[in-house]
Scaffold this active site. Structure first.
Site, mmCIF file in Angstrom:
data_model
loop_
_atom_site.group_PDB
_atom_site.id
_atom_site.type_symbol
_atom_site.label_atom_id
_atom_site.label_comp_id
_atom_site.label_asym_id
_atom_site.label_seq_id
_atom_site.Cartn_x
_atom_site.Cartn_y
_atom_site.Cartn_z
ATOM 1 N N PRO A 18 0.778 -1.218 0.000
ATOM 2 C CA PRO A 18 0.000 0.000 0.000
ATOM 3 C C PRO A 18 0.823 1.287 0.000
ATOM 4 O O PRO A 18 1.842 1.393 0.680
ATOM 5 C CB PRO A 18 -0.834 -0.100 1.284
ATOM 6 C CG PRO A 18 -0.188 -1.161 2.092
ATOM 7 C CD PRO A 18 0.486 -2.085 1.135
ATOM 8 N N ASN A 19 0.320 2.216 -0.788
ATOM 9 C CA ASN A 19 0.835 3.588 -0.914
ATOM 10 C C ASN A 19 2.117 3.697 -1.725
ATOM 11 O O ASN A 19 2.557 4.811 -2.025
ATOM 12 C CB ASN A 19 1.015 4.253 0.473
ATOM 13 C CG ASN A 19 -0.301 4.384 1.199
ATOM 14 O OD1 ASN A 19 -1.259 4.916 0.645
ATOM 15 N ND2 ASN A 19 -0.390 3.863 2.417
ATOM 16 N N ARG A 26 5.703 12.286 -2.620
ATOM 17 C CA ARG A 26 5.737 12.810 -1.243
ATOM 18 C C ARG A 26 6.716 11.995 -0.408
ATOM 19 O O ARG A 26 7.130 10.924 -0.819
ATOM 20 C CB ARG A 26 4.348 12.706 -0.613
ATOM 21 C CG ARG A 26 3.491 13.891 -0.919
ATOM 22 C CD ARG A 26 2.049 13.611 -0.612
ATOM 23 N NE ARG A 26 1.315 13.463 -1.869
ATOM 24 C CZ ARG A 26 0.235 12.708 -2.044
ATOM 25 N NH1 ARG A 26 -0.241 11.997 -1.055
ATOM 26 N NH2 ARG A 26 -0.353 12.666 -3.209
ATOM 27 N N TYR A 31 11.651 7.995 0.980
ATOM 28 C CA TYR A 31 11.435 7.023 -0.096
ATOM 29 C C TYR A 31 12.065 7.396 -1.438
ATOM 30 O O TYR A 31 11.974 6.622 -2.381
ATOM 31 C CB TYR A 31 9.924 6.782 -0.264
ATOM 32 C CG TYR A 31 9.261 6.365 1.033
ATOM 33 C CD1 TYR A 31 9.765 5.317 1.787
ATOM 34 C CD2 TYR A 31 8.153 7.059 1.533
ATOM 35 C CE1 TYR A 31 9.182 4.945 2.994
ATOM 36 C CE2 TYR A 31 7.563 6.689 2.736
ATOM 37 C CZ TYR A 31 8.088 5.634 3.463
ATOM 38 O OH TYR A 31 7.516 5.272 4.644
ATOM 39 N N ASN A 83 7.962 -5.743 -1.224
ATOM 40 C CA ASN A 83 7.937 -4.665 -0.239
ATOM 41 C C ASN A 83 6.496 -4.596 0.259
ATOM 42 O O ASN A 83 5.635 -3.996 -0.391
ATOM 43 C CB ASN A 83 8.369 -3.330 -0.861
ATOM 44 C CG ASN A 83 8.418 -2.228 0.192
ATOM 45 O OD1 ASN A 83 7.907 -2.382 1.305
ATOM 46 N ND2 ASN A 83 9.031 -1.108 -0.162
ATOM 47 N N ALA A 86 3.313 -0.900 4.629
ATOM 48 C CA ALA A 86 2.782 -0.894 6.005
ATOM 49 C C ALA A 86 2.364 -2.289 6.457
ATOM 50 O O ALA A 86 2.393 -2.594 7.666
ATOM 51 C CB ALA A 86 1.602 0.072 6.101
ATOM 52 N N GLU A 107 12.664 -9.622 1.182
ATOM 53 C CA GLU A 107 11.871 -8.483 1.686
ATOM 54 C C GLU A 107 12.669 -7.209 1.435
ATOM 55 O O GLU A 107 13.826 -7.110 1.863
ATOM 56 C CB GLU A 107 11.628 -8.700 3.181
ATOM 57 C CG GLU A 107 10.907 -7.568 3.872
ATOM 58 C CD GLU A 107 10.842 -7.793 5.397
ATOM 59 O OE1 GLU A 107 11.225 -8.886 5.879
ATOM 60 O OE2 GLU A 107 10.434 -6.847 6.091
ATOM 61 N N HIS A 109 12.857 -2.952 1.614
ATOM 62 C CA HIS A 109 12.343 -1.670 2.104
ATOM 63 C C HIS A 109 13.216 -0.548 1.592
ATOM 64 O O HIS A 109 14.452 -0.642 1.640
ATOM 65 C CB HIS A 109 12.318 -1.624 3.636
ATOM 66 C CG HIS A 109 11.400 -2.648 4.216
ATOM 67 N ND1 HIS A 109 10.044 -2.536 4.129
ATOM 68 C CD2 HIS A 109 11.657 -3.826 4.821
ATOM 69 C CE1 HIS A 109 9.487 -3.602 4.684
ATOM 70 N NE2 HIS A 109 10.447 -4.401 5.104
ATOM 71 N N ARG A 116 13.872 4.077 12.163
ATOM 72 C CA ARG A 116 12.615 4.816 12.262
ATOM 73 C C ARG A 116 11.853 4.411 13.537
ATOM 74 O O ARG A 116 12.444 3.915 14.476
ATOM 75 C CB ARG A 116 11.815 4.577 10.972
ATOM 76 C CG ARG A 116 12.588 5.052 9.725
ATOM 77 C CD ARG A 116 11.792 4.891 8.463
ATOM 78 N NE ARG A 116 10.616 5.744 8.460
ATOM 79 C CZ ARG A 116 9.657 5.660 7.541
ATOM 80 N NH1 ARG A 116 9.758 4.753 6.547
ATOM 81 N NH2 ARG A 116 8.615 6.449 7.580
#
Ligand code: CA2
Length: 155
Positions: A18-19, A26, A31, A83, A86, A107, A109, A116
């Site tokens: 998602p996203n 943004r 990112y 990835n 969330a 995986e 990221h 973070r």
């Protein structure tokens, strides 16, 4: 062990959660400035050079992501780069799907999740992944693809 359908042609699937369709617009401090389309185009170019089949998929829906992982088994996909975004920190359903299909995966990221918030330090995927890449930006996908190209299951 390769389960390639078409003799000798390795098949790799890249899944983004998602996203990540918003990449480049943004939160560039986390990112980066690349769009997902640009990242996928670079992966497709490298896969073509290597003579490998590559499919890409992004969804904001957990159920669609689970369905796509299940589809990967029917498609005889050999390796997955994922990835989960969330869902990394929440999705038992995606974890179970990846465990069920038994396809090796890395995986990925973009950001360094360990630098973070504490909730990002927990992943439902890392312990069943072949490995993880975190914090190397878009380059992380390319490095994971290089690994997938070389992966034979005998590592
Ligand atoms: O660092 C990563 O790749 C993450 O998987 C990205 C997820 C985050 O929840 C994970 O903890 C780490 C968030 C993806 C959101 O992507 C956006 C892209 C552009 C603008 C806003 C969000």
């Amino acid at each position: 062990m390769s389960q390639s359908g078409m003799a000798g042609t390795k098949s790799i699937l890249v899944i983004n959660g998602p996203n990540l369709n918003l990449l480049g617009s943004r939160e560039t401090e986390f990112y980066g400035r690349d769009t997902l389309e640009a990242i996928n185009a670079r992966l497709a170019k490298r896969a073509a050079e290597a003579g490998v089949r590559l499919a890409t998929y992004q969804s904001n829906s957990e159920s669609d992501l689970v369905e796509r992982i299940q589809q990967a088994r029917r498609d005889k996909v050999d390796f997955i780069l994922v990835n989960p975004a969330a869902y990394t920190h929440t999705s038992v359903a995606m974890r179970d799907a990846l465990a069920a299909v038994g396809i090796p995966f890395v995986e990925v990221h973009l950001s360094n999740v360990f630098a973070r918030e504490p909730f990002r330090h927990e992943s439902y995927f890392s312990d069943i992944a072949v490995g993880t890449v975190s914090g190397l930006g878009a380059k992380g996908y390319e490095l994971a693809l290089e690994f997938a190209l070389q992966y034979s299951g005998k590592e």
